[in-house]
Every structure is written in C-alpha cells, then in structure tokens.
Scaffold this motif. Sequence first.
Motif, PDB file in Angstrom:
ATOM      1  N   ILE A 213      22.136  -8.720 -32.106  1.00  0.00           N
ATOM      2  CA  ILE A 213      21.227  -9.865 -31.899  1.00  0.00           C
ATOM      3  C   ILE A 213      20.816  -9.996 -33.746  1.00  0.00           C
ATOM      4  CG2 ILE A 213      19.113 -10.826 -31.315  1.00  0.00           C
ATOM      5  CD1 ILE A 213      19.584  -9.280 -28.673  1.00  0.00           C
ATOM      6  N   ALA A 214      20.727 -11.245 -33.910  1.00  0.00           N
ATOM      7  CA  ALA A 214      20.184 -11.369 -35.398  1.00  0.00           C
ATOM      8  C   ALA A 214      19.707 -12.965 -35.504  1.00  0.00           C
ATOM      9  CB  ALA A 214      21.236 -11.161 -36.435  1.00  0.00           C
ATOM     10  N   ARG A 215      18.506 -13.047 -36.230  1.00  0.00           N
ATOM     11  CA  ARG A 215      18.065 -14.180 -36.594  1.00  0.00           C
ATOM     12  C   ARG A 215      18.777 -15.034 -37.679  1.00  0.00           C
ATOM     13  NH1 ARG A 215      12.006 -12.445 -37.603  1.00  0.00           N
ATOM     14  NH2 ARG A 215      13.104 -10.565 -38.766  1.00  0.00           N
ATOM     15  N   VAL A 216      18.902 -16.258 -37.239  1.00  0.00           N
ATOM     16  CA  VAL A 216      20.018 -16.726 -38.476  1.00  0.00           C
ATOM     17  C   VAL A 216      19.094 -18.012 -39.277  1.00  0.00           C
ATOM     18  CG1 VAL A 216      22.170 -17.999 -38.659  1.00  0.00           C
ATOM     19  CG2 VAL A 216      22.074 -16.411 -36.923  1.00  0.00           C
ATOM     20  N   GLY A 217      19.557 -17.664 -40.412  1.00  0.00           N
ATOM     21  CA  GLY A 217      18.908 -18.895 -41.220  1.00  0.00           C
ATOM     22  C   GLY A 217      19.953 -19.436 -42.279  1.00  0.00           C
ATOM     23  N   LEU A 218      19.504 -20.845 -42.635  1.00  0.00           N
ATOM     24  CA  LEU A 218      20.597 -21.566 -43.401  1.00  0.00           C
ATOM     25  C   LEU A 218      19.780 -22.484 -44.532  1.00  0.00           C
ATOM     26  CD1 LEU A 218      23.221 -23.090 -43.994  1.00  0.00           C
ATOM     27  CD2 LEU A 218      22.577 -24.775 -42.202  1.00  0.00           C
ATOM     28  N   VAL A 219      19.954 -21.789 -45.929  1.00  0.00           N
ATOM     29  CA  VAL A 219      19.410 -22.234 -47.154  1.00  0.00           C
ATOM     30  C   VAL A 219      20.435 -23.422 -47.758  1.00  0.00           C
ATOM     31  CG1 VAL A 219      18.591 -21.828 -49.212  1.00  0.00           C
ATOM     32  CG2 VAL A 219      18.081 -20.086 -47.188  1.00  0.00           C
ATOM     33  N   LEU A 220      20.003 -24.590 -47.853  1.00  0.00           N
ATOM     34  CA  LEU A 220      20.833 -25.412 -48.334  1.00  0.00           C
ATOM     35  C   LEU A 220      20.397 -26.176 -49.847  1.00  0.00           C
ATOM     36  CD1 LEU A 220      21.207 -27.601 -45.080  1.00  0.00           C
ATOM     37  CD2 LEU A 220      23.081 -26.325 -46.067  1.00  0.00           C
ATOM     38  N   ASP A 221      21.257 -25.868 -50.697  1.00  0.00           N
ATOM     39  CA  ASP A 221      20.963 -26.428 -51.948  1.00  0.00           C
ATOM     40  C   ASP A 221      20.952 -28.177 -51.953  1.00  0.00           C
ATOM     41  OD1 ASP A 221      21.173 -27.314 -54.795  1.00  0.00           O
ATOM     42  OD2 ASP A 221      23.161 -26.291 -55.031  1.00  0.00           O
ATOM     43  N   ILE A 222      20.063 -28.642 -52.594  1.00  0.00           N
ATOM     44  CA  ILE A 222      19.670 -30.060 -52.347  1.00  0.00           C
ATOM     45  C   ILE A 222      19.414 -30.552 -53.912  1.00  0.00           C
ATOM     46  CG2 ILE A 222      17.233 -30.195 -52.035  1.00  0.00           C
ATOM     47  CD1 ILE A 222      18.124 -32.459 -49.937  1.00  0.00           C
ATOM     48  N   THR A 309       9.917 -11.115 -42.791  1.00  0.00           N
ATOM     49  CA  THR A 309       9.320  -9.903 -42.930  1.00  0.00           C
ATOM     50  C   THR A 309       7.549  -9.797 -42.860  1.00  0.00           C
ATOM     51  OG1 THR A 309       8.947  -9.829 -45.389  1.00  0.00           O
ATOM     52  CG2 THR A 309      11.149  -8.951 -44.326  1.00  0.00           C
ATOM     53  N   LYS A 310       6.943 -11.060 -43.202  1.00  0.00           N
ATOM     54  CA  LYS A 310       5.475 -11.046 -43.009  1.00  0.00           C
ATOM     55  C   LYS A 310       4.992 -11.888 -42.050  1.00  0.00           C
ATOM     56  CE  LYS A 310       5.085  -8.736 -47.167  1.00  0.00           C
ATOM     57  NZ  LYS A 310       4.687  -7.564 -47.223  1.00  0.00           N
ATOM     58  N   GLU A 311       5.504 -13.101 -41.692  1.00  0.00           N
ATOM     59  CA  GLU A 311       4.995 -13.961 -40.844  1.00  0.00           C
ATOM     60  C   GLU A 311       5.649 -13.486 -39.286  1.00  0.00           C
ATOM     61  OE1 GLU A 311       5.968 -17.822 -42.040  1.00  0.00           O
ATOM     62  OE2 GLU A 311       5.181 -17.706 -44.048  1.00  0.00           O
ATOM     63  N   GLU A 312       6.983 -13.421 -39.431  1.00  0.00           N
ATOM     64  CA  GLU A 312       7.484 -13.080 -38.045  1.00  0.00           C
ATOM     65  C   GLU A 312       8.463 -11.826 -38.264  1.00  0.00           C
ATOM     66  OE1 GLU A 312       9.774 -16.574 -37.124  1.00  0.00           O
ATOM     67  OE2 GLU A 312       8.149 -18.114 -37.593  1.00  0.00           O
ATOM     68  N   PRO A 313       7.776 -10.788 -38.161  1.00  0.00           N
ATOM     69  CA  PRO A 313       8.574  -9.377 -38.425  1.00  0.00           C
ATOM     70  C   PRO A 313       9.188  -9.214 -36.972  1.00  0.00           C
ATOM     71  CG  PRO A 313       6.020  -8.884 -38.239  1.00  0.00           C
ATOM     72  CD  PRO A 313       6.298 -10.294 -38.510  1.00  0.00           C
ATOM     73  N   SER A 314      10.233  -8.437 -36.971  1.00  0.00           N
ATOM     74  CA  SER A 314      11.126  -8.347 -35.953  1.00  0.00           C
ATOM     75  C   SER A 314      11.897  -7.148 -35.881  1.00  0.00           C
ATOM     76  CB  SER A 314      11.795  -9.567 -35.448  1.00  0.00           C
ATOM     77  OG  SER A 314      12.713  -9.378 -34.328  1.00  0.00           O
ATOM     78  N   GLU A 315      12.422  -6.394 -34.875  1.00  0.00           N
ATOM     79  CA  GLU A 315      13.053  -5.411 -34.679  1.00  0.00           C
ATOM     80  C   GLU A 315      14.547  -5.889 -35.175  1.00  0.00           C
ATOM     81  OE1 GLU A 315      13.857  -5.324 -30.021  1.00  0.00           O
ATOM     82  OE2 GLU A 315      13.583  -3.446 -30.815  1.00  0.00           O
ATOM     83  N   HIS A 316      14.914  -7.170 -35.078  1.00  0.00           N
ATOM     84  CA  HIS A 316      16.125  -7.907 -35.214  1.00  0.00           C
ATOM     85  C   HIS A 316      16.422  -8.380 -36.681  1.00  0.00           C
ATOM     86  CE1 HIS A 316      16.885  -7.423 -31.051  1.00  0.00           C
ATOM     87  NE2 HIS A 316      16.013  -8.342 -30.791  1.00  0.00           N
ATOM     88  N   PRO A 317      17.405  -8.073 -37.502  1.00  0.00           N
ATOM     89  CA  PRO A 317      17.674  -8.227 -38.726  1.00  0.00           C
ATOM     90  C   PRO A 317      18.090  -9.813 -38.718  1.00  0.00           C
ATOM     91  CG  PRO A 317      19.807  -7.464 -37.990  1.00  0.00           C
ATOM     92  CD  PRO A 317      18.659  -7.288 -36.710  1.00  0.00           C
ATOM     93  N   ALA A 318      17.898 -10.468 -40.014  1.00  0.00           N
ATOM     94  CA  ALA A 318      18.106 -11.783 -40.288  1.00  0.00           C
ATOM     95  C   ALA A 318      19.428 -11.769 -41.072  1.00  0.00           C
ATOM     96  CB  ALA A 318      16.881 -12.350 -41.211  1.00  0.00           C
ATOM     97  N   PHE A 319      20.271 -13.004 -40.793  1.00  0.00           N
ATOM     98  CA  PHE A 319      21.484 -13.103 -41.353  1.00  0.00           C
ATOM     99  C   PHE A 319      21.321 -14.648 -41.988  1.00  0.00           C
ATOM    100  CE2 PHE A 319      25.822 -15.102 -41.055  1.00  0.00           C
ATOM    101  CZ  PHE A 319      26.336 -14.377 -41.700  1.00  0.00           C
TER     102      PHE A 319
END
Length: 412
Positions: A213-222, A309-319
């Motif tokens: 299980i991992a939290r998934v984020g997408l960062v888009l160059d604009i 890490t600050k607002e929504e810390p979790s035991e699951h990593p972020a991808f």
Amino acid sequence: MNVLKGQKIDVTKNKSITDIDVFLGWSSANKEISLDSAAFLLSEQDRCEKEENFIFYGNPFSPGAAVSHSTIKQADNEKITISLPKLQPDIKKIAFTLTIYEGEKLGHQFGQVMNMYLRIVDRSLNQELLRYEFGADLSRETAIVVAELYLYKGEWRFNAIGSGFFGGLAALCKNYGLDVEEEPPHSNEDSLLSRRKKIVQAAFEKKKLHGVIARVGLVLDISGSMRSLYQNGAVQEVVDRILAVASKFDDNQTLDVWIYDNEFSRLLSVKENEIENYVQKHILNNDTIHKFGRNNEPLVMEDVIRKYTKEEPSEHPAFIVFINDGGVVKPTKKVIIDASVLPIFWQFIGIGNSEFELLQKLDEMEGRFVDNANFFHLNDISDISDELLYDELLNEFPEWLQAAKAKGIISI
C-alpha cells in the motif's frame, strides 16, 4: 518479407527467436468504425479451451503473461506480444483476428476499412520478419481470421488466412469453442481504466509488489514549454494512466496532484469518478493558479514533503510520479538528498528533447541515506504502451522499499 494469402512460412526454424510482437494496422474514412484485434490460444483440437486463453482489450494477459494485448499510438493500431517459451504446453496454435465493434448493429463492414496489415517483429533484434496485407477482397463481413501461428515439428510457422465472415466477435468465439452471448463493453473510459488496472496488477505481480500500500502523488510541470501538451490532451492522458496506479496502490484509490512552474498549486485529489476532463476543469479553466512560467522544482517538492510528513503522516510510504520536460534546477539535488531519510520515493519522467543532466545522474548522486529516486526519459509519453510505462514506473520502487525497511524509514 511480404506474405500472400494462403502462404505458409517458417518463423522460428533455424533462428533464435523467442519473443515476438504482432502488430496490426488499418485505416478508414469513417471515423465511427471501431476495430478490435484479439488472439485465441488454441489446443491441438483448434479450440480455445478456457476463457483465459482469449486475449483482447477486456482480458489483456494470458495465464503466465505469455501473451499480452495493447493499444498503441504509433503507425500501428494494436499490438499482441508473445513470449513463445512461456506458452503453456497445450497451446499449439494462435489465431489472430479482427472484428468491427457492433458491426451488424451499426451497419459497419470491412468493405469500409482500408490498408489492413499484420506484421511480425523479432523483439530482441527489433527486426521485421514478415508483413501480410489483407482484406482487399472483403465487403460486408464484420469479422476476420487474419492469420495463425502454429506449431509444426517443434517450430512455429505462419499461415496467412485473411478470411472474413459475419457475426462479429460472438461468431469468432463460437468458432473457437467459446460461448459469448454478446460483445463485451467497448473501450470507453470506464473499461479503459479497468484494462489499465489489470495491466498495473500484472506489473505488481512481476515486481513482487502484491499487497503493498502506498499513497500516490503526481507532480506535473506546467512551465511554458508544456503548453501544447496541456492543450492537446496529452497531460489528461498522463493523469488517466497514473490514476490506474493509484487505484491499485492507494487504499483510498486516490491520486494527489500538484502542478508547478516558478510557483506551485496543490490541486484537488482525484478518484475514478472525477477523472473526466480533470485537466480542463481543474487546471486550464482555473484562473487562480499560476501556469506557463519558468520551472522551479524545489518549491513544489517541499510542499509534497510537507503534505506526506507533516500534514498527513502515515505508516504507508508515498510514491511520487514527477513529470518534467526541461530538466530541473540545480537546488533540486539538495531536496532529493535531504528527503532520502523520508518515506517518499520520487519517480521522475523526462519528456521531450531537453537535457536532463541532473536527473540522468541520479544513480551517481552521493550523500543520500538510501537511493530514493529514479529517472527515465521518453520523447513522447503518448507513444509508450501502458505495459511498458507501468513496467518502467515500478522498476526501482521495490528496491527502495527493501532499503527503506532495512534502514528503518518505513516499518511495513
């Protein structure tokens, strides 16, 4: 080699060929006509003995992933990939077919389709072995058995068939011993996302990520150079494709999204029922966000770190999937190094023809607690198949998970 209808030729005899790609292509003046390719994996009795051996857009992988189906956006239309040694022993023949979706219902026929061909490529050498052009003699048919690969005295041979008949996909399935009452749903957005999730699941199994299980984020160059990709739908397709990863990784099936140029915006996270026209609604039509300036990666990266890490810390990593088309500014290196102690993995994707000097040297970057980032480059992200994209995306994440666990960065 150009093959004629009825011709049979050797494919593997006296050659070291194990993996092949079968490409199918066509064109039509009527844009409403929709074609689908498929592969039927057949027994010695010319029967498809189980539904799992019928490979098409709704079931893109055979047992053991020996055969896979994908839609591509290059000169060809669709591709069927085959690893001959991985085929189950009872598979003696593979039939390649084309059907017109709801042809009888919509009045669409193969007489309206032009320039149909099948070509086989030796994947290891990227060398075309044969090309078969067919269909010039068809008129009102709605299904075609294009060709077959069949096993003969331990070697695979090609049989150019090109025979058309009526009844569409259901008739083809019946011909090969499968009972299909009606054609499955076509590739609208829902079924396309379902297909992509199956491909992601196969990639998970290949990378031994089952149950992760991992939290998934997408960062888009604009930044300014990305303007055309936002306007032509390429960025929307990126969001669609990465959502499939989030749908399998994230227990909330949610994709977090950021955009950045010399400023950044944290956008509304997206779920499956919110994906339609996401880029148009939440980016292009949003006058409150800055767009098409110059690039500054550290600002948005620091916000990603702040969220997880600050607002929504979790035991699951972020991808984090990070799309960039012009290389990153030099201070990005320090952010990556400082973040190496955090439960965040950065997967950078460079698109276009710019220099990506810093990102290309990620593996050489010293001073990190663990290797927390990977990079690969694509000239055009729209040209890569889902199968290859997800394989590349998940290439180094499993290694990071092991290293992060060993160093106590993550505990699960």
